[in-house]
Design a protein around this motif. Structure first.
Motif, PDB file in Angstrom:
ATOM      1  N   PRO A 116       0.871  -1.162   0.136  1.00 55.71           N
ATOM      2  CA  PRO A 116       0.031   0.111  -0.067  1.00 55.71           C
ATOM      3  C   PRO A 116       0.811   1.183  -0.030  1.00 55.71           C
ATOM      4  O   PRO A 116       0.302   2.356  -0.402  1.00 55.71           O
ATOM      5  N   GLU A 117       2.210   1.337   0.234  1.00 56.31           N
ATOM      6  CA  GLU A 117       3.071   2.277   0.570  1.00 56.31           C
ATOM      7  C   GLU A 117       3.785   2.530  -0.957  1.00 56.31           C
ATOM      8  O   GLU A 117       3.628   3.902  -1.459  1.00 56.31           O
ATOM      9  N   CYS A 118       4.317   1.681  -1.537  1.00 51.45           N
ATOM     10  CA  CYS A 118       5.260   1.777  -2.542  1.00 51.45           C
ATOM     11  C   CYS A 118       4.636   1.171  -3.920  1.00 51.45           C
ATOM     12  O   CYS A 118       5.195   1.370  -4.907  1.00 51.45           O
ATOM     13  N   LEU A 119       3.711   0.353  -3.544  1.00 51.54           N
ATOM     14  CA  LEU A 119       2.890  -0.566  -4.733  1.00 51.54           C
ATOM     15  C   LEU A 119       3.716  -1.382  -5.524  1.00 51.54           C
ATOM     16  O   LEU A 119       3.702  -1.956  -6.424  1.00 51.54           O
ATOM     17  N   ARG A 161       4.572  -9.509   6.318  1.00 46.20           N
ATOM     18  CA  ARG A 161       4.413  -8.253   7.204  1.00 46.20           C
ATOM     19  C   ARG A 161       5.163  -7.143   7.029  1.00 46.20           C
ATOM     20  O   ARG A 161       5.028  -6.203   7.742  1.00 46.20           O
ATOM     21  N   ARG A 162       6.195  -7.240   6.012  1.00 46.65           N
ATOM     22  CA  ARG A 162       7.079  -5.991   6.062  1.00 46.65           C
ATOM     23  C   ARG A 162       7.353  -6.001   4.550  1.00 46.65           C
ATOM     24  O   ARG A 162       7.534  -7.119   3.880  1.00 46.65           O
ATOM     25  N   CYS A 201      10.183  -0.873   0.454  1.00 47.37           N
ATOM     26  CA  CYS A 201      10.268   0.024   1.210  1.00 47.37           C
ATOM     27  C   CYS A 201      10.456  -0.073   2.616  1.00 47.37           C
ATOM     28  O   CYS A 201      10.378   0.914   3.268  1.00 47.37           O
ATOM     29  N   THR A 202      10.349  -1.350   3.164  1.00 50.79           N
ATOM     30  CA  THR A 202      10.234  -1.762   4.342  1.00 50.79           C
ATOM     31  C   THR A 202       9.206  -1.283   5.490  1.00 50.79           C
ATOM     32  O   THR A 202       9.454  -1.252   6.511  1.00 50.79           O
ATOM     33  N   ALA A 203       8.169  -0.829   4.699  1.00 48.95           N
ATOM     34  CA  ALA A 203       7.146  -0.620   5.532  1.00 48.95           C
ATOM     35  C   ALA A 203       6.340  -1.742   6.164  1.00 48.95           C
ATOM     36  O   ALA A 203       6.010  -2.689   5.413  1.00 48.95           O
ATOM     37  N   VAL A 248      -0.129  -5.125   6.920  1.00 48.48           N
ATOM     38  CA  VAL A 248      -0.790  -6.482   7.576  1.00 48.48           C
ATOM     39  C   VAL A 248      -0.888  -7.468   6.617  1.00 48.48           C
ATOM     40  O   VAL A 248      -1.154  -7.036   5.536  1.00 48.48           O
ATOM     41  N   PRO A 249      -0.664  -8.773   6.871  1.00 49.69           N
ATOM     42  CA  PRO A 249      -0.944  -9.926   6.052  1.00 49.69           C
ATOM     43  C   PRO A 249      -2.163  -9.918   5.370  1.00 49.69           C
ATOM     44  O   PRO A 249      -3.165  -9.540   6.051  1.00 49.69           O
ATOM     45  N   ALA A 250      -2.311 -10.039   4.133  1.00 45.78           N
ATOM     46  CA  ALA A 250      -3.759 -10.301   3.464  1.00 45.78           C
ATOM     47  C   ALA A 250      -4.552 -11.020   4.059  1.00 45.78           C
ATOM     48  O   ALA A 250      -5.666 -11.028   4.104  1.00 45.78           O
TER      49      ALA A 250
END
Length: 137
Positions: free
Chosen positions: A109-112, A120-121, A125-127, A130-132
């Protein structure tokens, strides 16, 4: 010599060589198909598409543009044949085979960037994500 030997027997080089040989054989097959079936069909409609004798002279120098025109027509015919007889059916076959498979990756969701479903990360981008499998619907 051992470095050269390792280079020659690496999988990538052998795969490339095999792909080149198969590609050359396939190119011959497509060219022969076009010459045997497609070109005669075009000749039935509008005459034989051979423009190799067309040329223009500028200051006594001949520019045989007809060779290029004939090659461009042959390329277009070959591209159409390959697309409709190879690419399109193969794409549809792969889509049918992949229909029942469950997705193994999703977008961060952060870097696509693509990350595994259970991640989990984000690996890009190391953000923290939450696992799907735990995400609310």
């Amino acid at each position: 010599m051992s470095g050269f030997k390792k280079f020659l027997f690496r999988g990538n080089l052998i795969d490339l060589a095999v792909a080149f040989v198969v590609g050359a054989a396939f190119a011959g097959l497509v060219k022969d198909f076009a010459n045997s079936f497609i070109t005669p069909l075009i000749a039935l409609i509008g005459g034989k598409p051979d423009y190799t004798r067309l040329s223009v002279a500028i200051n006594g120098t001949q520019f045989p543009y007809g060779i290029f025109v004939t090659s461009a027509i042959a390329f277009t015919i070959t591209a159409i044949i390959v697309y409709f007889l190879v690419v399109l059916p193969t794409t549809k076959l792969i889509e049918r085979m992949d229909r029942g498979k469950e997705a193994a990756e999703r977008d961060c969701p952060e870097c696509l960037g693509e990350i595994p479903i259970k991640a989990r990360r984000c690996r890009h981008c190391t953000a923290e994500v939450v696992p799907a499998t735990e995400a609310p619907l």
